[in-house]
Design a protein around this motif. Structure first.
Motif, short mmCIF file in Angstrom:
data_model
loop_
_atom_site.label_atom_id
_atom_site.label_comp_id
_atom_site.label_asym_id
_atom_site.label_seq_id
_atom_site.Cartn_x
_atom_site.Cartn_y
_atom_site.Cartn_z
N VAL A 58 21.14 30.74 13.72
CA VAL A 58 21.15 30.57 15.17
C VAL A 58 22.34 29.70 15.54
CG1 VAL A 58 19.85 29.77 17.18
CG2 VAL A 58 18.64 30.73 15.21
N ARG A 61 20.01 25.93 18.14
CA ARG A 61 18.55 26.12 18.03
C ARG A 61 17.83 24.87 18.50
NH1 ARG A 61 15.39 25.04 13.53
NH2 ARG A 61 17.21 25.07 12.14
N TYR A 80 20.97 34.92 16.41
CA TYR A 80 20.70 34.58 17.80
C TYR A 80 21.76 33.58 18.25
CZ TYR A 80 16.05 36.40 16.71
OH TYR A 80 15.01 37.20 16.32
N GLN A 83 18.65 29.70 20.93
CA GLN A 83 17.22 29.96 20.77
C GLN A 83 16.43 28.74 21.25
OE1 GLN A 83 15.58 30.57 16.71
NE2 GLN A 83 15.23 32.69 17.37
N ASN A 85 12.69 27.57 21.31
CA ASN A 85 11.48 27.94 20.57
C ASN A 85 10.25 27.23 21.12
OD1 ASN A 85 12.69 29.85 18.86
ND2 ASN A 85 13.55 28.22 17.59
N GLN A 107 17.48 33.69 23.36
CA GLN A 107 16.06 34.03 23.22
C GLN A 107 15.19 32.84 23.58
OE1 GLN A 107 13.69 34.29 19.42
NE2 GLN A 107 13.84 36.48 19.86
#
Length: 409
Positions: A58, A61, A80, A83, A85, A107
């Motif tokens: 990523v 992240r 990605y 990201q 999460n 994402q």
């Protein structure tokens, strides 16, 4: 608000960032993750630099930290790009160029509340541009350019209460916006063009609002609803698509109001879709029917303008054998204007429907044509190619018609 940078510039591929940073140099060919968020309330300012990978990991992240700002640079060539999460809240992703990532550019996966993706360019991913999935709720994706991604521009799946607004979403190979098992989201005031499939597709999703979007040149229909109910399409414009302006299949209790669906193969097309409200739409100059109902009952088709279509203004082929039975009741078609069409104004090829208070003029066929078993009343027709003007229902002539005049597109 995220903390301002303290001037720290030290960073390397894979570093966990625990205080605000302004990047001083590019990070190139990172073998796994680029940068990893490690604290609440920090700012990662890329300072115009590049975070570059080798199609793994990523770019940036965040595994659950709140109030983080990620801004001002390029993230490319990871699985990605960015990201967010589970547990991430109130993050800001802004002024990034996110490109050439494998699975998604940005994402959000179970990202909780008030994350914002804004003023960024998200382009050329092998997968989705922006993916909002796995229970992400209350997030905003607004004022971005999302283009040229190989799957969907924006993908919402099993996520609720998100807002996708004022983006330019163009040229994505699948759908520009795909909503799948996702409820109560809003897609507002976006420009959506040139998708390989439909511009906006809603599948098994309920109570979404799709309003004031401009759609053109889609590879399929402009808007597609499948196995979905309670959605609202309001004030959209959908033109020059490869299929209908809006297509509903196996979808119930949706509302299409105040939209413009011009210059498509069909304006509005319902297939096996019941109890919808189709009201105050403009469906002009389509190469097929303006409004087409097939095997669809219990719909209210009212106050629409269906003019200048190459086929019929409104066409119904839907058996309604028991008009009084709520499970199988006919469509109600009232107060529509269907004029200047290449075939008929209103054509009803099956029994059990109600056709009242419609105006049909100057069509190249019947003004209104129905079969036995149609409930008619107070329709008006004049200037149509068929001298009798109407077949199967009684129509008054122009002198008794309502004041409003038919409009061409």
């Amino acid at each position: 608000a995220p903390a301002s940078s303290n001037g720290d510039t030290s960073a390397a591929c894979g570093k966990v960032i625990k205080r605000s940073i302004t990047l001083a140099n590019d990070l190139l060919e990172c073998p796994a993750d680029g940068l990893v968020v490690g604290a609440n309330g920090i700012t990662i300012n890329l300072n115009g630099k590049i975070v570059d990978g080798v199609s793994f990991g990523v770019g940036i992240r965040n595994d659950g930290y709140d109030g983080v700002a990620i801004r001002n640079g390029t993230v490319q060539d990871f699985d990605y790009g960015v990201q967010l999460n589970p547990g991430t809240r109130r993050n800001l992703v802004t002024k990034l160029t996110v490109s050439r990532n494998e699975l998604a550019g940005i994402q959000l996966s179970n990202a909780d509340v008030q994350n914002r993706i804004t003023n960024s360019i998200v382009e050329l991913q092998s997968g989705d541009g922006v993916a909002v999935i796995n229970g992400s709720s209350g997030n905003r994706v607004f004022r971005n350019t999302i283009r040229g991604n190989k799957n969907n521009g924006v993908f919402l799946q099993r996520s609720f209460g998100n807002r996708i607004a004022r983006n330019g979403i163009t040229g994505n190979s699948n759908r520009n916006v795909s909503i799948e098992i996702a409820h109560r989201n809003a897609v507002l005031e976006n420009t959506l063009s040139g998708s390989g499939d439909s511009a906006v597709e809603i599948t098994s999703s309920n109570s979404n609002t799709i309003a004031r979007n401009t759609v053109s040149a889609s590879g399929d229909a402009g808007f597609v609803l499948t196995h979905s109910w309670g959605n609202r399409l309001l004030g959209n414009r959908s033109t020059t698509n490869s299929d209908a302006g809006a297509f509903l299949q196996y979808s119930t209790k949706n509302t299409l109001r105040g939209n413009t669906f011009n210059r498509n193969p069909a304006g509005i097309d319902l297939n096996h879709s019941n109890s919808n409200v189709i009201a105050s739409n403009t469906v002009n100059a389509n190469t097929g029917n303006g409004i087409n109902l097939e095997d669809s009952n219990g719909n209210r088709i009212q106050r629409n303008r269906a003019n200048g279509n190459n086929a019929a203004g409104i066409y119904v082929l839907s058996e309604a054998l028991e008009v009084g039975d709520r499970a199988v009741r006919g469509n109600v078609i009232r107060w529509n204007n269907a004029s200047l069409n290449g075939v008929g104004g209103v054509e009803v090829a099956s029994a059990g429907h109600t056709i009242q208070n419609n105006t049909a003029s100057n069509n190249n066929g019947w003004g209104i044509s129905t079969v036995a078993g149609t409930i008619g009343g107070k329709n008006w027709a004049w200037g149509n190619a068929e001298f009798a003007q109407c077949y199967g229902v009684v129509c008054a002539l122009q002198g008794n018609a309502p004041k409003r005049k038919p409009k061409k597109d």
